[in-house]
Design an enzyme around this catalytic site. Sequence first.
Site, mmCIF file in Angstrom:
data_model
loop_
_atom_site.group_PDB
_atom_site.id
_atom_site.type_symbol
_atom_site.label_atom_id
_atom_site.label_comp_id
_atom_site.label_asym_id
_atom_site.label_seq_id
_atom_site.Cartn_x
_atom_site.Cartn_y
_atom_site.Cartn_z
ATOM 1 N N TYR A 227 0.829 -1.197 0.000
ATOM 2 C CA TYR A 227 0.000 0.000 0.000
ATOM 3 C C TYR A 227 0.870 1.256 0.000
ATOM 4 C CZ TYR A 227 0.671 1.000 5.051
ATOM 5 O OH TYR A 227 1.196 1.321 6.281
ATOM 6 N N CYS A 228 0.292 2.355 -0.478
ATOM 7 C CA CYS A 228 0.933 3.671 -0.415
ATOM 8 C C CYS A 228 -0.151 4.678 -0.027
ATOM 9 C CB CYS A 228 1.637 4.006 -1.727
ATOM 10 S SG CYS A 228 0.578 3.963 -3.196
ATOM 11 N N GLN A 229 -0.316 5.758 -0.792
ATOM 12 C CA GLN A 229 -1.377 6.713 -0.488
ATOM 13 C C GLN A 229 -2.661 6.386 -1.236
ATOM 14 O OE1 GLN A 229 -1.543 9.058 1.769
ATOM 15 N NE2 GLN A 229 -3.498 9.972 1.143
ATOM 16 N N HIS A 231 -2.498 3.680 -3.900
ATOM 17 C CA HIS A 231 -2.159 2.446 -4.612
ATOM 18 C C HIS A 231 -1.703 2.692 -6.050
ATOM 19 C CE1 HIS A 231 -1.546 -1.707 -5.169
ATOM 20 N NE2 HIS A 231 -2.634 -1.957 -5.881
ATOM 21 N N TRP A 256 -3.642 4.304 1.935
ATOM 22 C CA TRP A 256 -3.686 5.163 3.117
ATOM 23 C C TRP A 256 -4.786 6.209 3.034
ATOM 24 C CZ3 TRP A 256 -2.109 4.094 7.671
ATOM 25 C CH2 TRP A 256 -2.176 5.086 8.667
#
Length: 274
Positions: A227-229, A231, A256
Amino acid sequence: MSAKLPVFVDADSLNAVIGDPDVQIVAVDSPRDYAQVHIPGALQIAMTDFTTSAPPVAGLLPDTERLAEAFSDAGLRNDAHIVAYDRAGDSQAARLLYTLDVMGHSAISLLDGGLAAWHQAGLALENGPPQHGASSFKVERQADGIADREWIRAHLNDDDVAFLDVRSAPEYVGTDVRSARGGHIPGAINLDWNLLKGDDGRLRPRSELLKIVADHDIESERDIVNYCQSHMRSSYTYLVLKHLGFDKVRGYPGAWSDWGNATDTPVSDTRDAS
């Protein structure tokens, strides 16, 4: 399908298969930017065609009907090996390929370094508006490649699951806050996705990648949730892990922006850690 391409393909190798009827090249680009310059014969699709949002949450997966329509409108074919590229550091093309993969189309490759790498190789480019051929792309959702908020909540204490946060260190610790709350999913491993690239912006050699992954205690035996902010960056790491032979890899659409904007999700904030 005769084309056999790796997950990450360099510009010269892609150029060698231009014109192969089993290969489709697709630019993840706006119609305007595509019209200015693109790889010869490339199709065009925009990020907004295959992602959706529910503000403040971004980067969600549309339903299967909308995705089938978007891929068909772009002219993509189920019987083709699809190679995607962008002009934005590979994350947008990676997100398209993640989406194709979890919709049942695993014959995918990323042009390593994107349009810049193609240009640097001195290969032909063309201009003109998108020319979309008619197709009828079929999708079938693959649940084992997708994690949502409830799946993650149910597996927070599962020793067979690891959470891979590929944002920057400030985002991870909570000093760079891009949602209602900063921090990370409890227990998540932080590996900035940029570490997987060399100074030229292209994927590091396999031996270096394996060392980076091992140094961060990322184990192929576990179910790895990227995951990131929203995707996009984590779609790139999803592809990297697939490239390295990891079989149990998931993405978290919304990422996120979903977890950090929810009011009832546990968050680890290490700003004050010594």
